[in-house]
Each structure stands twice: as C-alpha cells, then as structure tokens.
Design an enzyme around this catalytic site. Structure first.
Site, PDB file in Angstrom:
ATOM      1  N   ASP A 125      37.593  61.328  21.403  1.00 36.28           N
ATOM      2  CA  ASP A 125      37.799  60.098  22.882  1.00 36.28           C
ATOM      3  C   ASP A 125      36.642  59.494  22.947  1.00 36.28           C
ATOM      4  OD1 ASP A 125      38.171  59.239  24.745  1.00 36.28           O
ATOM      5  OD2 ASP A 125      38.990  59.881  26.442  1.00 36.28           O
ATOM      6  N   GLY A 152      46.587  52.352  24.488  1.00 29.87           N
ATOM      7  CA  GLY A 152      45.645  53.004  23.889  1.00 29.87           C
ATOM      8  C   GLY A 152      44.291  53.240  23.822  1.00 29.87           C
ATOM      9  N   ASP A 186      42.364  50.659  24.451  1.00 26.15           N
ATOM     10  CA  ASP A 186      42.202  49.708  25.325  1.00 26.15           C
ATOM     11  C   ASP A 186      42.229  50.054  26.990  1.00 26.15           C
ATOM     12  OD1 ASP A 186      41.015  47.430  26.892  1.00 26.15           O
ATOM     13  OD2 ASP A 186      43.113  46.288  26.732  1.00 26.15           O
ATOM     14  N   SER A 204      43.070  48.221  15.492  1.00 27.04           N
ATOM     15  CA  SER A 204      44.348  47.793  14.797  1.00 27.04           C
ATOM     16  C   SER A 204      45.081  48.885  14.417  1.00 27.04           C
ATOM     17  CB  SER A 204      43.785  47.203  13.318  1.00 27.04           C
ATOM     18  OG  SER A 204      43.944  45.412  14.030  1.00 27.04           O
TER      19      SER A 204
HETATM   20  P1  ADP Z   1      45.239  48.401  17.851  1.00 29.90           P
HETATM   21  O1  ADP Z   1      46.163  47.582  18.627  1.00 29.90           O
HETATM   22  O2  ADP Z   1      43.798  48.043  17.610  1.00 29.90           O
HETATM   23  O3  ADP Z   1      45.401  49.059  17.288  1.00 29.90           O
HETATM   24  P2  ADP Z   1      44.856  51.077  19.659  1.00 29.90           P
HETATM   25  O4  ADP Z   1      43.984  51.830  20.563  1.00 29.90           O
HETATM   26  O5  ADP Z   1      46.057  51.715  19.304  1.00 29.90           O
HETATM   27  O6  ADP Z   1      45.051  49.735  18.893  1.00 29.90           O
HETATM   28  O7  ADP Z   1      43.878  52.453  18.193  1.00 29.90           O
HETATM   29  C1  ADP Z   1      43.001  52.148  17.902  1.00 29.90           C
HETATM   30  C2  ADP Z   1      42.958  53.302  17.720  1.00 29.90           C
HETATM   31  O8  ADP Z   1      42.409  54.127  18.406  1.00 29.90           O
HETATM   32  C3  ADP Z   1      43.853  54.990  16.680  1.00 29.90           C
HETATM   33  O9  ADP Z   1      43.190  55.085  15.992  1.00 29.90           O
HETATM   34  C4  ADP Z   1      44.149  55.327  17.922  1.00 29.90           C
HETATM   35  O10 ADP Z   1      44.495  56.721  17.675  1.00 29.90           O
HETATM   36  C5  ADP Z   1      42.355  55.242  17.986  1.00 29.90           C
HETATM   37  N1  ADP Z   1      42.990  56.282  19.945  1.00 29.90           N
HETATM   38  C6  ADP Z   1      43.413  55.570  21.191  1.00 29.90           C
HETATM   39  N2  ADP Z   1      42.710  56.274  22.223  1.00 29.90           N
HETATM   40  C7  ADP Z   1      41.350  56.224  21.579  1.00 29.90           C
HETATM   41  C8  ADP Z   1      40.768  57.393  22.067  1.00 29.90           C
HETATM   42  N3  ADP Z   1      40.849  57.341  23.728  1.00 29.90           N
HETATM   43  N4  ADP Z   1      39.378  57.147  21.598  1.00 29.90           N
HETATM   44  C9  ADP Z   1      39.137  56.397  19.856  1.00 29.90           C
HETATM   45  N5  ADP Z   1      40.223  56.214  19.548  1.00 29.90           N
HETATM   46  C10 ADP Z   1      41.558  56.150  20.185  1.00 29.90           C
END
Ligand code: ADP
Length: 167
Positions: free
Chosen positions: A10, A32, A34, A118
C-alpha cells in the site's frame, strides 16, 4: 542515477520522502490510489490541494503538497491520461514520471514511491503502463536515489518484476 525498486503493498504506508499520487485534473480527491492517499493522509492534503492548485493540474503535469499524516514528507500529485476516456498520447504518461522526478528534485527528495499511473480506473493497457514507468524512471536524470514502484496486487508485482528483469 536512480535505482528503480519494487515492493508489493500500500503506497500510503511507504517510508519515503515523497509519495506520488495518481490524481485527476481537478485535484479534489477521487478513487483508487488517490482516495487511499487522501483517507490515510487526512484532510490537510485536500486543503493544501485547494490552496496551491485552485485550478487543478493539466494532464501530464505534477505538483506537490504536504503529506498530512502519511509517513512521507510530501505528496507529488500527477495527472495521468485517461485512456478509457480517449486520452491515448503516451507522452502524457511518461511526462507524469518525468515531471514527478523534477518536482522531487526541486524538493530535495531522494526517495519516492510511485503507483502505476493510469493503470487502474484510467484503463491504460497494463504492460505498456509498466513499461512507461520502468523505462522513464530509469532514463530520466534525477537526484532521486530510489524510485520505488509500489504494486498493489501480486499480478501487478509479477508484471513489473518481469519488466525489470528484461533489461
Ligand atoms: P488511475 O486513475 O491513474 O488509473 P488508480 O488509482 O485507479 O489510478 O490506479 C493506479 C494503480 O494504483 C492501479 O494499479 C491500482 O491497483 C493501484 N492502487 C490502488 N490503490 C493503491 C494503494 N493504496 N497503493 C498502491 N497502489 C494502489
């Protein structure tokens, strides 16, 4: 010379100088990674986004805020291209990594953790999202000693590991 490393986990738990956030143009939080960063870091990050980026950020650009309750000192917000919505210019994706490293250099950050920009909600094809991350982080001159790619699940970890081993 930046060393690109890989962990599964994470991104909000990483003890690095700067955590990179896959934000959106409005910079007012989202889903996600963010959402995870804003939840774990607390409301100070959003307040900082509003104060520092009243008009948000352009796709491909990066800007920093404080990191609130996260172990990191800064969050570097980048806006990846939304492939699902038809933004398919790859230079916008590589720009996110380059601009994040530039902002890290401005801050004096020497360790930074990156999500796969992305590669989630924005729907960029996964192997190309991984290639853009690894090749741009490797090839961009920067003072960042460690660029840590944080894979959220095992399948993504395996994908990045394969790409790191390929060259
Ligand atoms: P985007 O809108 O740019 O596609 P996302 O947040 O939906 O961004 O996803 C970007 C990547 O981050 C994906 O591979 C997702 O699985 C991953 N992700 C989501 N939450 C976390 C987290 N807490 N730590 C690390 N990676 C994460």
């Amino acid at each position: 010379m930046t060393r690109v490393t890989l962990v599964r986990g994470d991104i909000t738990r990483q003890h690095v100088d700067a955590v990179v956030n896959a934000a959106n143009r409005a910079m007012r939080g989202g889903g996600g990674v963010d959402g995870a960063i804003h939840r774990a870091g607390g409301p100070g990050i959003l307040a900082d986004c509003i104060a520092r980026f009243p008009h948000g950020l352009a796709t491909g650009d990066a800007g920093w805020t404080t990191a609130g309750d996260l172990p990191a000192r800064w969050v570097i917000h980048v806006v990846g291209p939304n492939h699902t919505a038809g933004e398919r210019d790859r230079s916008l994706l590589t720009s996110c990594y380059r601009r994040a490293l530039e902002v890290a250099d401005d801050l004096g950050a020497t360790t930074a953790a990156f999500p796969l920009i992305s590669a989630g909600i924005y729907g960029w094809p996964l192997d190309d999202a991984v290639d853009a991350a690894v090749s741009t982080l490797r090839d961009t001159p920067s003072q960042v000693a460690e660029a840590r790619i944080v894979a959220f699940d095992q399948a993504m970890y395996d994908r990045v590991e394969r790409r790191l081993a390929a060259s």
